[in-house]
Design a protein around this motif. Structure first.
Motif, PDB file in Angstrom:
ATOM      1  N   ARG A 130      85.363  -2.123  12.922  1.00  0.00           N
ATOM      2  CA  ARG A 130      85.661  -3.184  13.926  1.00  0.00           C
ATOM      3  C   ARG A 130      85.945  -2.878  15.125  1.00  0.00           C
ATOM      4  NH1 ARG A 130      89.185  -8.722  13.465  1.00  0.00           N
ATOM      5  NH2 ARG A 130      89.476  -9.122  15.392  1.00  0.00           N
TER       6      ARG A 130
ATOM      7  N   ASN B  99      81.257 -10.177  25.504  1.00  0.00           N
ATOM      8  CA  ASN B  99      81.035 -11.476  25.423  1.00  0.00           C
ATOM      9  C   ASN B  99      81.744 -12.546  26.187  1.00  0.00           C
ATOM     10  OD1 ASN B  99      83.723 -12.960  24.058  1.00  0.00           O
ATOM     11  ND2 ASN B  99      83.833 -10.574  23.648  1.00  0.00           N
TER      12      ASN B  99
ATOM     13  N   ILE C 139      77.049 -10.988  23.852  1.00  0.00           N
ATOM     14  CA  ILE C 139      77.157 -12.386  23.282  1.00  0.00           C
ATOM     15  C   ILE C 139      77.415 -13.335  24.196  1.00  0.00           C
ATOM     16  CG2 ILE C 139      78.040 -13.660  21.350  1.00  0.00           C
ATOM     17  CD1 ILE C 139      78.102 -11.032  19.561  1.00  0.00           C
TER      18      ILE C 139
ATOM     19  N   LEU D 156      83.217  -3.231  18.303  1.00  0.00           N
ATOM     20  CA  LEU D 156      83.526  -4.321  19.418  1.00  0.00           C
ATOM     21  C   LEU D 156      83.653  -3.518  20.897  1.00  0.00           C
ATOM     22  CD1 LEU D 156      86.270  -6.574  18.073  1.00  0.00           C
ATOM     23  CD2 LEU D 156      83.890  -6.889  18.369  1.00  0.00           C
TER      24      LEU D 156
ATOM     25  N   VAL E 291      80.133  -4.077  22.259  1.00  0.00           N
ATOM     26  CA  VAL E 291      79.964  -5.637  22.558  1.00  0.00           C
ATOM     27  C   VAL E 291      80.672  -6.281  23.713  1.00  0.00           C
ATOM     28  CG1 VAL E 291      79.936  -7.653  21.287  1.00  0.00           C
ATOM     29  CG2 VAL E 291      79.546  -5.802  20.017  1.00  0.00           C
TER      30      VAL E 291
ATOM     31  N   LEU F 291      79.078 -17.119  16.603  1.00  0.00           N
ATOM     32  CA  LEU F 291      79.511 -16.250  17.420  1.00  0.00           C
ATOM     33  C   LEU F 291      80.920 -15.815  17.290  1.00  0.00           C
ATOM     34  CD1 LEU F 291      77.565 -17.618  20.541  1.00  0.00           C
ATOM     35  CD2 LEU F 291      76.529 -16.239  18.822  1.00  0.00           C
ATOM     36  N   LYS F 292      81.761 -16.667  17.171  1.00  0.00           N
ATOM     37  CA  LYS F 292      82.942 -16.321  16.853  1.00  0.00           C
ATOM     38  C   LYS F 292      83.410 -15.296  15.897  1.00  0.00           C
ATOM     39  CE  LYS F 292      85.432 -20.011  19.290  1.00  0.00           C
ATOM     40  NZ  LYS F 292      86.415 -21.119  19.146  1.00  0.00           N
TER      41      LYS F 292
ATOM     42  N   LEU G  73      82.377 -11.869  16.496  1.00  0.00           N
ATOM     43  CA  LEU G  73      83.271 -11.171  17.221  1.00  0.00           C
ATOM     44  C   LEU G  73      84.614 -10.980  16.753  1.00  0.00           C
ATOM     45  CD1 LEU G  73      82.305 -13.078  20.792  1.00  0.00           C
ATOM     46  CD2 LEU G  73      81.903 -10.414  20.077  1.00  0.00           C
TER      47      LEU G  73
END
Length: 300
Positions: free
Chosen positions: A71, A80, A153, A75, A78, A46-47, A50
């Motif tokens: 990127r 998280n 996420i 992002l 997204v 998951l890291k 991201l």
């Protein structure tokens, strides 16, 4: 369409291989449960998705776009929650969201919607230090979705929660799916994954050992019928005649494998028609937990 994909994703700490070429395929609009034992590499995965850890170029894709080249754009879509959410404990739930809203600029209407969605509207003016663990987890998710991302996420969002907290977070995740969001979550609470996820991926020793639709996986489950009778040997012979997988488990109990409800009924009728006296029937279906343990054991 897959909204997230990885291609031969690898990662290692010094000489320890954590991820050994995994290919994730996460469909748009799905709730994708990412399963694995502690230390399997779920959080690392998951890291990497991201950008919190560096992955090799052309190994991660969102919306069919390569992550490294796009990127910032990716992002923005997204949200998280990785490990433990962070708050200003002396501020209220509303004030924590307002602080973020000053950055995003979505307005108070978005805050009110998120508070409603997370079930925190009645606690909007309570200081976060007085929130329960479940309320804090829901606030963490609320903060993650304030900018209305397409993808969410979540790393172990149910970890440490009591049954009420688990129920609250589960309902929030289902509500987010109804809004059309794609949710990727890791968890070790398999009974909850079974309830809410549409797809799963099982990670073990740095490799994916199963990935796909959860209904397809569960449809392969065999039902075990445990029958109590005084004619165990005769029942076994009948099963052998009809090529039914079975095993004697005690002097008056036999276990027979059934494929589905119709097959179950046929087995019982066949035994009765062959004069097997049945004193008790116990039907047990395998769970996602037993499937998970079986898949993991194959990798040993």
């Amino acid at each position: 369409m897959n909204i997230i994909e990885t291609k031969n994703l690898r990662f290692q700490y010094k000489n320890q291989i954590v991820l050994d070429g995994i290919d994730l395929s996460i469909p748009s609009g799905s709730i994708y449960g990412y399963l694995g034992k502690n230390g399997a590499g779920k959080t690392t995965s998951l890291k990497l998705l991201l950008g919190l850890l560096d992955a090799k170029p052309k190994s991660i894709f969102f919306f069919n776009k390569e992550f490294h080249k796009n990127r910032l754009e990716i992002l923005h879509s997204v949200g998280n929650l990785i490990e433990n959410p962070s708050f200003y404990e002396s501020l209220t739930g509303f004030e924590n969201l307002k602080y973020l809203e000053l950055i995003y600029g979505f307005g108070n209407q978005r805050i009110e919607h998120v508070l409603e969605l997370s079930g925190l509207k009645v606690a909007r003016n309570k200081k976060v230090k007085k929130y329960s663990l479940g309320m804090k987890q829901r606030l963490g998710i609320a903060m993650a979705i304030l900018h209305n991302p397409d993808i969410l996420i979540l790393d172990e969002p149910l970890n440490g929660l009591d049954p009420e907290g688990v129920h609250e977070v589960r309902e929030m995740i289902l509500a987010l799916k109804k809004e059309g969001k794609t949710i990727l979550l890791s968890s070790h609470i398999l009974s909850e994954i079974e309830k809410i996820c549409t797809h799963i991926g099982i990670l073990d020793k740095g490799k994916i050992c199963y990935q796909g639709n959860i209904d397809t996986l569960m449809a392969t489950i065999k039902r075990e019928i445990i029958i109590k009778t005084n004619s165990v040997k005769t029942a076994e012979n009948i099963c052998r005649t009809y090529s039914l997988p079975c095993k004697i488990i005690s002097e008056n109990q036999i276990s027979i494998e059934s494929e589905n409800d119709e097959h179950y009924n046929w087995i019982i009728k066949t035994l009765i028609q062959n004069n097997i006296e049945i004193y008790a029937i116990d039907s047990q279906e395998n769970s996602l937990e037993s499937i998970f343990l079986n898949l993991i054991s194959r990798q040993q």
